[in-house]
Design a protein around this motif. Structure first.
Motif, short mmCIF file in Angstrom:
data_model
loop_
_atom_site.label_atom_id
_atom_site.label_comp_id
_atom_site.label_asym_id
_atom_site.label_seq_id
_atom_site.Cartn_x
_atom_site.Cartn_y
_atom_site.Cartn_z
N UNK A 481 0.82 -1.21 0.00
CA UNK A 481 0.00 0.00 0.00
C UNK A 481 0.85 1.26 0.00
N UNK A 482 1.91 1.25 0.81
CA UNK A 482 2.81 2.41 0.85
C UNK A 482 3.49 2.60 -0.50
N UNK A 483 3.88 1.51 -1.12
CA UNK A 483 4.54 1.62 -2.44
C UNK A 483 3.60 2.19 -3.49
N UNK A 484 2.29 1.89 -3.39
CA UNK A 484 1.32 2.42 -4.34
C UNK A 484 1.27 3.94 -4.31
N UNK A 485 1.34 4.51 -3.10
CA UNK A 485 1.27 5.97 -2.96
C UNK A 485 2.41 6.62 -3.72
N UNK A 486 3.58 6.03 -3.64
CA UNK A 486 4.72 6.60 -4.35
C UNK A 486 4.71 6.25 -5.83
N UNK A 487 4.36 5.00 -6.16
CA UNK A 487 4.45 4.56 -7.55
C UNK A 487 3.24 4.99 -8.37
N UNK A 488 2.04 4.58 -7.97
CA UNK A 488 0.87 4.83 -8.82
C UNK A 488 0.44 6.29 -8.81
N UNK A 489 0.48 6.94 -7.65
CA UNK A 489 0.16 8.37 -7.63
C UNK A 489 1.22 9.14 -8.40
N UNK A 490 2.49 8.75 -8.21
CA UNK A 490 3.57 9.38 -8.97
C UNK A 490 3.42 9.15 -10.46
N UNK A 491 2.98 7.94 -10.84
CA UNK A 491 2.74 7.64 -12.25
C UNK A 491 1.65 8.54 -12.84
N UNK A 492 0.53 8.66 -12.13
CA UNK A 492 -0.56 9.50 -12.62
C UNK A 492 -0.09 10.93 -12.86
N UNK A 493 0.65 11.47 -11.90
CA UNK A 493 1.16 12.85 -12.04
C UNK A 493 2.18 12.93 -13.16
N UNK A 494 3.07 11.94 -13.22
CA UNK A 494 4.16 12.00 -14.19
C UNK A 494 3.65 11.88 -15.62
N UNK A 495 2.88 10.83 -15.92
CA UNK A 495 2.42 10.62 -17.28
C UNK A 495 1.44 11.72 -17.71
N UNK A 496 0.63 12.21 -16.78
CA UNK A 496 -0.29 13.29 -17.13
C UNK A 496 0.46 14.59 -17.36
N UNK A 497 1.47 14.85 -16.54
CA UNK A 497 2.22 16.10 -16.67
C UNK A 497 3.19 16.11 -17.83
N UNK A 498 3.74 14.95 -18.18
CA UNK A 498 4.75 14.88 -19.22
C UNK A 498 4.19 14.59 -20.61
N UNK A 499 2.93 14.17 -20.67
CA UNK A 499 2.32 14.00 -21.98
C UNK A 499 2.06 15.36 -22.61
N UNK A 500 2.15 15.48 -23.92
CA UNK A 500 1.81 16.75 -24.59
C UNK A 500 0.37 17.15 -24.28
N UNK A 501 0.07 18.44 -24.42
CA UNK A 501 -1.25 18.95 -24.04
C UNK A 501 -2.39 18.22 -24.75
N UNK A 502 -2.18 17.77 -25.96
CA UNK A 502 -3.23 17.09 -26.69
C UNK A 502 -3.33 15.60 -26.40
N UNK A 503 -2.52 15.09 -25.45
CA UNK A 503 -2.49 13.66 -25.17
C UNK A 503 -2.55 13.36 -23.68
N UNK A 504 -3.23 14.22 -22.92
CA UNK A 504 -3.25 14.07 -21.47
C UNK A 504 -3.97 12.79 -21.04
N UNK A 505 -5.10 12.46 -21.66
CA UNK A 505 -5.81 11.23 -21.30
C UNK A 505 -4.98 10.00 -21.66
N UNK A 506 -4.22 10.09 -22.75
CA UNK A 506 -3.31 9.00 -23.11
C UNK A 506 -2.27 8.80 -22.02
N UNK A 507 -1.80 9.89 -21.43
CA UNK A 507 -0.85 9.78 -20.33
C UNK A 507 -1.43 9.01 -19.16
N UNK A 508 -2.69 9.29 -18.80
CA UNK A 508 -3.34 8.56 -17.72
C UNK A 508 -3.57 7.10 -18.10
#
Length: 601
Positions: A481-508
């Motif tokens: 559970x602790x690893x999820x907070x760092x990995x999956x929440x970090x993933x959501x932020x990372x892929x959403x933030x690093x995807x181009x503006x026209x591909x935000x849902x693809x990042x998620x």
């Protein structure tokens, strides 16, 4: 979806001196297509509605998914292997459909319409499953518990209707999930100091809402279904999904929207084709000599260019202007921002690959952790602890650590770094998540080692076959559970933030497809390990009777593989270059941009 039609309208309202008429800086619009007014749209009012929507939808989904394998064996009459295989296919399909939802959201429908349509499909699937179970499947009444299996189903129509229902659920939930996460983050202006902080916090609360919804379904709904009250459980899930959809629609006037940007596949192909056509042309020494475009064809909200990077130089050839070029033929000449979109996806790919093995670890909670718990002492003072309910400790760990991280750890790390207002970066947090996952697998292996020492190896029915209490599993659930907070929440932020503006849902969607592939890789790994470790004299590491196997060795193998994955991840993370945008345009140019955006989305 007429409420989402964004028609061409008049000039921009310029009452910027009045705080009540201050518009957002990120180019979002309201449901009428006008620039979104900060005080009247988005922010936490819309955000909380979407968080509650996510919690209710998750409750509905796991109300079906958590006990689907038992429904297939007890009600549909399938054997264990067939049922497990069908559940794996169904689960993988859910996450594959996330790519479809992300594609439609980013390209054509927009996030609001995509969420509404797929939630409606989700509700239709749940209602169909409830009706089908009540009328056709759960017969005689009260069957489907541990003692009384249901009768055979001779009608193929009933079986087809059942599978159509659950795959409608898969389609609805899969298409909705990545889009709702991105749509929720859209409610916060990333160019506004306060709202940008809320935008980052939203992903943590989003994952918390997901876990709280699954906590309720893992306890109450799973209990009723385990006792044979399948129809009641399915109707409860359908009611939860209907309520989620109604709450979503209630918030319609307050949502902020981004315009969909067209087919990203064609933009990607245009860059590759244009670069190949110019493969003999000499590369310019300066990125400033490349074609920047006129700002109208950008694959975002037409206000930001992506800054040029030096990686994947071959693709830069697509932006080289020659004497033969026609400026509006994108199969021959692409602007730098379009080229950088492709580079962004290519840079994300190695990071995404490194998250798949973590998902293999994560999936053990729904499979081997449960089987391990079933072979331990599951009674406390005469009260039976269902092995699957131990995942509640994972959810409680997630809930607690999200708040601890946001309120304590993140400010503490930021103060120690002194050079940043933020604590750990998304990539650093994902690395921490991998380390904690390794610790979780080691803990699971140690518990299994001691469980075997207290086990009856000659048992025929091996439930409660070890005197070691099931509560010794708590550390491994808490660590995962602790690893999820760092990995999956970090993933959501990372892929959403690093995807181009026209591909935000693809990042998620990348986060969800990682989980999907993790399920498939886990099944493959279990099959390979079982085949290699099984001999004439040895039953293998994971036999039907765990007391005769060595599940602890499999856990240690996963820990070793995750350690190797962590080393590769460090290399990829060090190589990764964060996406950089130019500042958004303003003034007259911004007005022209808003005029272009006032079209149906």
């Amino acid at each position: 979806m007429e409420c989402l039609n964004i028609d061409k309208m008049g000039e921009r309202d310029e009452k910027l001196g009045n705080p009540e008429e201050e518009i957002t800086l990120d180019g979002t619009v309201d449901k009428h297509g006008r620039p979104a007014v900060r005080a009247k749209t988005g922010r936490w009012f819309a955000g909380v509605l979407l968080l509650v929507n996510q919690g209710l939808a998750t409750l509905a989904f796991f109300g079906v998914g958590e006990n689907l394998v038992l429904f297939l064996t007890r009600v549909m009459g399938e054997d264990n292997a067939e049922a497990a295989n069908n559940v794996s296919k169904w689960t993988g399909t859910v996450y594959i459909f996330s790519l479809l939802g992300a594609f439609l959201s980013d390209s054509y429908w927009g996030r609001y319409k995509t969420c509404a349509i797929f939630q409606a499909i989700f509700v239709a699937g749940l209602v169909s499953l409830s009706v089908c179970s009540y009328i056709f499947l759960v017969k005689p009444n009260g069957c489907g518990d541990e003692i009384t299996p249901c009768g055979p189903h001779d009608s193929s129509i009933h079986i087809v209707l059942f599978y159509v229902s659950i795959y409608l659920i898969a389609l609805g939930n899969g298409g909705y999930q990545p889009t709702i996460a991105t749509f929720g983050s859209d409610q916060f202006d990333e160019d506004h100091p306060q709202e940008s902080h809320s935008k980052v916090s939203f992903f943590g609360y989003f994952y918390l809402a997901l876990n709280l919804g699954s906590l309720f379904s893992n306890t109450f709904l799973v209990y009723f279904e385990d006792k044979g009250m399948w129809t009641l459980g399915f109707w409860a899930s359908a009611g939860s999904a209907i309520l989620a959809l109604l709450l979503f629609l209630i918030g319609t006037p307050s949502y902020r929207h981004f315009k969909p940007t067209g087919n990203p596949i064609s933009r990607f192909c245009q860059v590759v084709v244009a670069a190949i056509r110019k493969w003999k042309i000499e590369q310019p020494s300066n990125g400033g000599e490349l074609y920047e475009g006129d700002g109208r064809e950008l694959a975002d909200n037409s206000s930001r260019n992506i800054l040029h990077t030096k990686e994947f130089k071959f693709l830069d050839k697509a932006a080289i202007i020659t004497s033969k070029e026609r400026l509006h033929d994108r199969w021959r000449l692409c602007p730098v921002t379009q080229v950088e979109e492709v580079k962004c996806i290519l840079r994300l790919f190695p990071i995404w690959l490194c998250t798949i093995l973590y998902s293999v670890v994560f999936t053990q909670m729904a499979s081997l952790f449960v089987e391990q718990g079933n072979a331990m002492k599951t009674t406390v003072s005469g009260f039976h602890i269902p092995p699957a309910s131990m995942s509640s400790f994972d959810i409680l760990s997630v809930a607690a650590l999200i708040f601890i991280y946001r309120r304590v750890l993140d400010p503490l790390v930021a103060s120690l770094k002194k050079s940043s207002i933020r604590g750990l970066t998304e990539l650093q947090r994902m690395g921490v998540g991998l380390i904690i996952a390794i610790m979780g697998m080691v803990a699971a292996g140690i518990v299994e080692h001691f469980r075997l020492q207290y086990a009856n190896k000659d048992c025929s029915h091996c439930t409660n076959s070890s005197s070691l209490s099931i509560f010794w599993q708590v550390p491994q659930y808490v660590l995962i559970g602790a690893s999820e907070v760092f990995m999956y929440v970090g993933q959501l932020e990372f892929f959403n933030g690093q995807a181009p503006d026209g591909l935000k849902s693809f990042g998620s969607a990348l986060c969800m497809t990682s989980i999907s592939l993790g399920n498939y890789v886990s099944s493959l790994l279990v099959s390979v390990v079982s085949k290699i470790s099984t001999t004439d004299k040895m039953p293998g590491w994971i036999p039907g009777n765990l007391n005769k196997g060595h599940l602890d060795r499999f856990y240690f193998l996963l820990a070793a593989l995750t350690t190797a994955d962590f080393v590769v991840y460090l290399i990829c993370a060090k190589w990764y270059k964060y996406i950089e945008f130019e500042q958004r345009s303003s003034g007259k140019q911004d007005e022209e941009k808003q005029g272009d955006m006032r079209k149906p989305i």
